[in-house]
Design a protein around this motif. Structure first.
Motif, PDB file in Angstrom:
ATOM      1  N   SER A   1       0.813  -1.217   0.000  1.00  0.00           N
ATOM      2  CA  SER A   1       0.000   0.000   0.000  1.00  0.00           C
ATOM      3  C   SER A   1       0.848   1.269   0.000  1.00  0.00           C
ATOM      4  N   GLU A   2       0.234   2.333  -0.463  1.00  0.00           N
ATOM      5  CA  GLU A   2       0.885   3.644  -0.469  1.00  0.00           C
ATOM      6  C   GLU A   2       1.179   4.095   0.965  1.00  0.00           C
ATOM      7  N   GLU A   3       0.290   3.722   1.877  1.00  0.00           N
ATOM      8  CA  GLU A   3       0.490   4.090   3.288  1.00  0.00           C
ATOM      9  C   GLU A   3       1.773   3.476   3.832  1.00  0.00           C
ATOM     10  N   TYR A   4       1.997   2.191   3.519  1.00  0.00           N
ATOM     11  CA  TYR A   4       3.233   1.536   3.964  1.00  0.00           C
ATOM     12  C   TYR A   4       4.448   2.234   3.377  1.00  0.00           C
ATOM     13  N   ARG A   5       4.406   2.510   2.087  1.00  0.00           N
ATOM     14  CA  ARG A   5       5.565   3.137   1.440  1.00  0.00           C
ATOM     15  C   ARG A   5       5.811   4.544   1.995  1.00  0.00           C
ATOM     16  N   ASP A   6       4.744   5.271   2.291  1.00  0.00           N
ATOM     17  CA  ASP A   6       4.894   6.607   2.871  1.00  0.00           C
ATOM     18  C   ASP A   6       5.560   6.525   4.249  1.00  0.00           C
ATOM     19  N   LYS A   7       5.118   5.573   5.045  1.00  0.00           N
ATOM     20  CA  LYS A   7       5.696   5.433   6.392  1.00  0.00           C
ATOM     21  C   LYS A   7       7.173   5.043   6.321  1.00  0.00           C
ATOM     22  N   LEU A   8       7.504   4.115   5.434  1.00  0.00           N
ATOM     23  CA  LEU A   8       8.897   3.696   5.302  1.00  0.00           C
ATOM     24  C   LEU A   8       9.755   4.854   4.788  1.00  0.00           C
ATOM     25  N   SER A   9       9.225   5.607   3.825  1.00  0.00           N
ATOM     26  CA  SER A   9       9.957   6.755   3.294  1.00  0.00           C
ATOM     27  C   SER A   9      10.166   7.814   4.378  1.00  0.00           C
ATOM     28  N   THR A  10       9.153   8.039   5.199  1.00  0.00           N
ATOM     29  CA  THR A  10       9.274   9.004   6.307  1.00  0.00           C
ATOM     30  C   THR A  10      10.377   8.588   7.260  1.00  0.00           C
ATOM     31  N   ALA A  11      10.419   7.304   7.592  1.00  0.00           N
ATOM     32  CA  ALA A  11      11.446   6.805   8.508  1.00  0.00           C
ATOM     33  C   ALA A  11      12.844   6.997   7.919  1.00  0.00           C
ATOM     34  N   LYS A  12      13.008   6.660   6.644  1.00  0.00           N
ATOM     35  CA  LYS A  12      14.321   6.802   6.012  1.00  0.00           C
ATOM     36  C   LYS A  12      14.762   8.260   5.951  1.00  0.00           C
ATOM     37  N   GLN A  13      13.838   9.136   5.575  1.00  0.00           N
ATOM     38  CA  GLN A  13      14.170  10.557   5.496  1.00  0.00           C
ATOM     39  C   GLN A  13      14.522  11.121   6.868  1.00  0.00           C
ATOM     40  N   SER A  14      13.776  10.723   7.884  1.00  0.00           N
ATOM     41  CA  SER A  14      14.046  11.204   9.243  1.00  0.00           C
ATOM     42  C   SER A  14      15.425  10.751   9.707  1.00  0.00           C
ATOM     43  N   LEU A  15      15.766   9.490   9.442  1.00  0.00           N
ATOM     44  CA  LEU A  15      17.074   8.978   9.857  1.00  0.00           C
ATOM     45  C   LEU A  15      18.199   9.675   9.097  1.00  0.00           C
ATOM     46  N   THR A  16      17.977   9.942   7.821  1.00  0.00           N
ATOM     47  CA  THR A  16      18.996  10.650   7.039  1.00  0.00           C
ATOM     48  C   THR A  16      19.245  12.038   7.607  1.00  0.00           C
ATOM     49  N   GLN A  17      18.169  12.747   7.935  1.00  0.00           N
ATOM     50  CA  GLN A  17      18.296  14.101   8.469  1.00  0.00           C
ATOM     51  C   GLN A  17      18.936  14.113   9.857  1.00  0.00           C
ATOM     52  N   VAL A  18      18.499  13.212  10.715  1.00  0.00           N
ATOM     53  CA  VAL A  18      19.007  13.232  12.086  1.00  0.00           C
ATOM     54  C   VAL A  18      20.460  12.780  12.154  1.00  0.00           C
ATOM     55  N   SER A  19      20.892  11.982  11.168  1.00  0.00           N
ATOM     56  CA  SER A  19      22.296  11.566  11.141  1.00  0.00           C
ATOM     57  C   SER A  19      23.228  12.756  10.945  1.00  0.00           C
ATOM     58  N   LYS A  20      22.719  13.828  10.333  1.00  0.00           N
ATOM     59  CA  LYS A  20      23.530  15.014  10.103  1.00  0.00           C
ATOM     60  C   LYS A  20      23.573  15.936  11.316  1.00  0.00           C
ATOM     61  N   SER A  21      22.582  15.820  12.193  1.00  0.00           N
ATOM     62  CA  SER A  21      22.467  16.822  13.252  1.00  0.00           C
ATOM     63  C   SER A  21      22.237  16.230  14.634  1.00  0.00           C
ATOM     64  N   THR A  22      22.513  14.955  14.820  1.00  0.00           N
ATOM     65  CA  THR A  22      22.216  14.341  16.103  1.00  0.00           C
ATOM     66  C   THR A  22      22.951  15.024  17.247  1.00  0.00           C
ATOM     67  N   ILE A  23      22.298  15.096  18.379  1.00  0.00           N
ATOM     68  CA  ILE A  23      22.895  15.726  19.557  1.00  0.00           C
ATOM     69  C   ILE A  23      23.394  14.674  20.549  1.00  0.00           C
ATOM     70  N   GLY A  24      23.405  13.420  20.142  1.00  0.00           N
ATOM     71  CA  GLY A  24      23.777  12.356  21.069  1.00  0.00           C
ATOM     72  C   GLY A  24      25.233  11.947  21.027  1.00  0.00           C
ATOM     73  N   GLY A  25      26.051  12.612  20.214  1.00  0.00           N
ATOM     74  CA  GLY A  25      27.461  12.275  20.161  1.00  0.00           C
ATOM     75  C   GLY A  25      27.768  11.199  19.131  1.00  0.00           C
ATOM     76  N   GLU A  26      29.023  10.771  19.113  1.00  0.00           N
ATOM     77  CA  GLU A  26      29.482   9.814  18.110  1.00  0.00           C
ATOM     78  C   GLU A  26      28.793   8.464  18.250  1.00  0.00           C
ATOM     79  N   SER A  27      28.518   8.035  19.485  1.00  0.00           N
ATOM     80  CA  SER A  27      27.836   6.752  19.676  1.00  0.00           C
ATOM     81  C   SER A  27      26.444   6.787  19.065  1.00  0.00           C
ATOM     82  N   ALA A  28      25.760   7.920  19.185  1.00  0.00           N
ATOM     83  CA  ALA A  28      24.433   8.048  18.588  1.00  0.00           C
ATOM     84  C   ALA A  28      24.521   8.038  17.068  1.00  0.00           C
TER      85      ALA A  28
END
Length: 310
Positions: free
Chosen positions: A80-107
């Motif tokens: 379903s489109e809903e599944y693909r939207d959710k998976l795409s949201t997760a991937k985009q969020s992880l890509t963005q947070v990898s650039k700006s995480t505040i948790g340090g190198e371990s995060a």
């Protein structure tokens, strides 16, 4: 050197030393509270919300994948489109947070691993869909996909929750007043400025008695300048209150689904704190003016006794 001149020299040195210590302490105390207001808005808030959004999206995607694969129309509609939207949201969020995480190198390391696992998770769901006519293989792939997401400690969700906890620890450090700041604002800063005010008042009383002048305008202006401490104290209270409100907003359980409203709420809460943080630059300026007023107020009186015998 006359006794009066010696006293005035000692008093000038005392006033300048106390002024320097008081202003430096005030600068450190004010900066300690205000320094994180922009970081909370610009770095911590998006990073925390992105991880929360990824967790929420991955949970929803698995439920939607199972429903989609089991649907009678799965052969025609695909996943379903809903599944693909959710998976795409997760991937985009992880890509963005990898650039700006505040948790340090371990995060950052945990996020890189999670990103790779999400790709594997998506491939496994695709395999479950491809084998939808074979219940044994379909269920095996779905169980494996579930394991990728939810396996204790090594699953994507546990990894992201660990990152989220480190983010919350950083946020707590950014928004907590702490015993050192409490000591500075409740004891050290008031004590130093009250000492400075008392020295200024006693010096003016001495000058009035010794030189028969009602008031020394320069020292009076220096004393009046100490009132500037009050708005800075108010700004500190307001900034700390806003930081705590922002922390409360970012630690709600549903921030993964309310990322946009939560980000706007934090931005609105912290808006005034940003310009108040800019007041830190005026503290050394005010200290320089205060020292200049003291010097101009006392130096002429000292010079009057330069060549007088003891």
């Amino acid at each position: 050197m006359s006794t009066t001149r010696a006293f005035l020299v000692r008093r000038l040195i005392a006033l300048l030393v106390v002024t320097a210590v008081a202003v430096a302490t005030l600068l450190a105390a004010y900066y300690g509270v205000s320094r994180n207001s922009k970081a909370v808005t610009d770095r911590s808030t998006p990073a925390i919300l992105q991880v929360a959004a990824a967790i929420d999206a991955l949970n929803a995607s698995y439920e939607e994948a199972g429903r989609s694969i089991s649907s009678p129309t799965a052969e025609f509609e695909g996943l379903s489109e809903e599944y693909r939207d959710k998976l795409s949201t997760a991937k985009q969020s992880l890509t963005q947070v990898s650039k700006s995480t505040i948790g340090g190198e371990s995060a950052r390391g945990a996020l890189r691993t999670s990103t790779a696992l999400v790709t594997s998770y998506g491939d496994t769901v695709e395999q479950a869909y491809a084998n939808r006519e074979n219940p044994t293989l379909r269920d095996a792939y779905l169980r494996y996909a579930d394991s990728i997401l939810r396996h204790d400690h090594s699953g994507v969700l546990d990894r992201l929750k660990a990152v989220q906890q480190r983010q919350f620890d950083v946020l707590d450090d950014q928004t907590s007043f702490g015993w050192l700041l409490a000591f500075a604002w409740w004891l050290l800063v008031p004590g130093l400025f009250l000492t400075l005010a008392a020295l200024l008042v006693r010096t003016q009383r001495f000058l009035r008695h010794r030189f028969r002048r009602l008031v020394n305008p320069w020292l009076a202006a220096a004393t009046a300048l100490l009132v500037a401490l009050l708005p800075l104290a108010v700004f500190t209270y307001q900034t700390q209150d806003r930081l705590e409100s922002a922390r409360a907003s970012l630690t709600q359980s549903d921030i993964g689904r309310t990322g946009g409203p939560t980000a706007r709420e934090v931005a609105r809460t912290m808006r005034n704190a940003h310009w108040q943080a800019g007041a830190v630059g005026w503290i050394p300026v005010g200290g320089a003016v205060l020292a200049a007023l003291i010097l101009v107020g006392l130096q002429p009186r000292i010079d009057e006794y330069r060549f007088q015998p003891r």
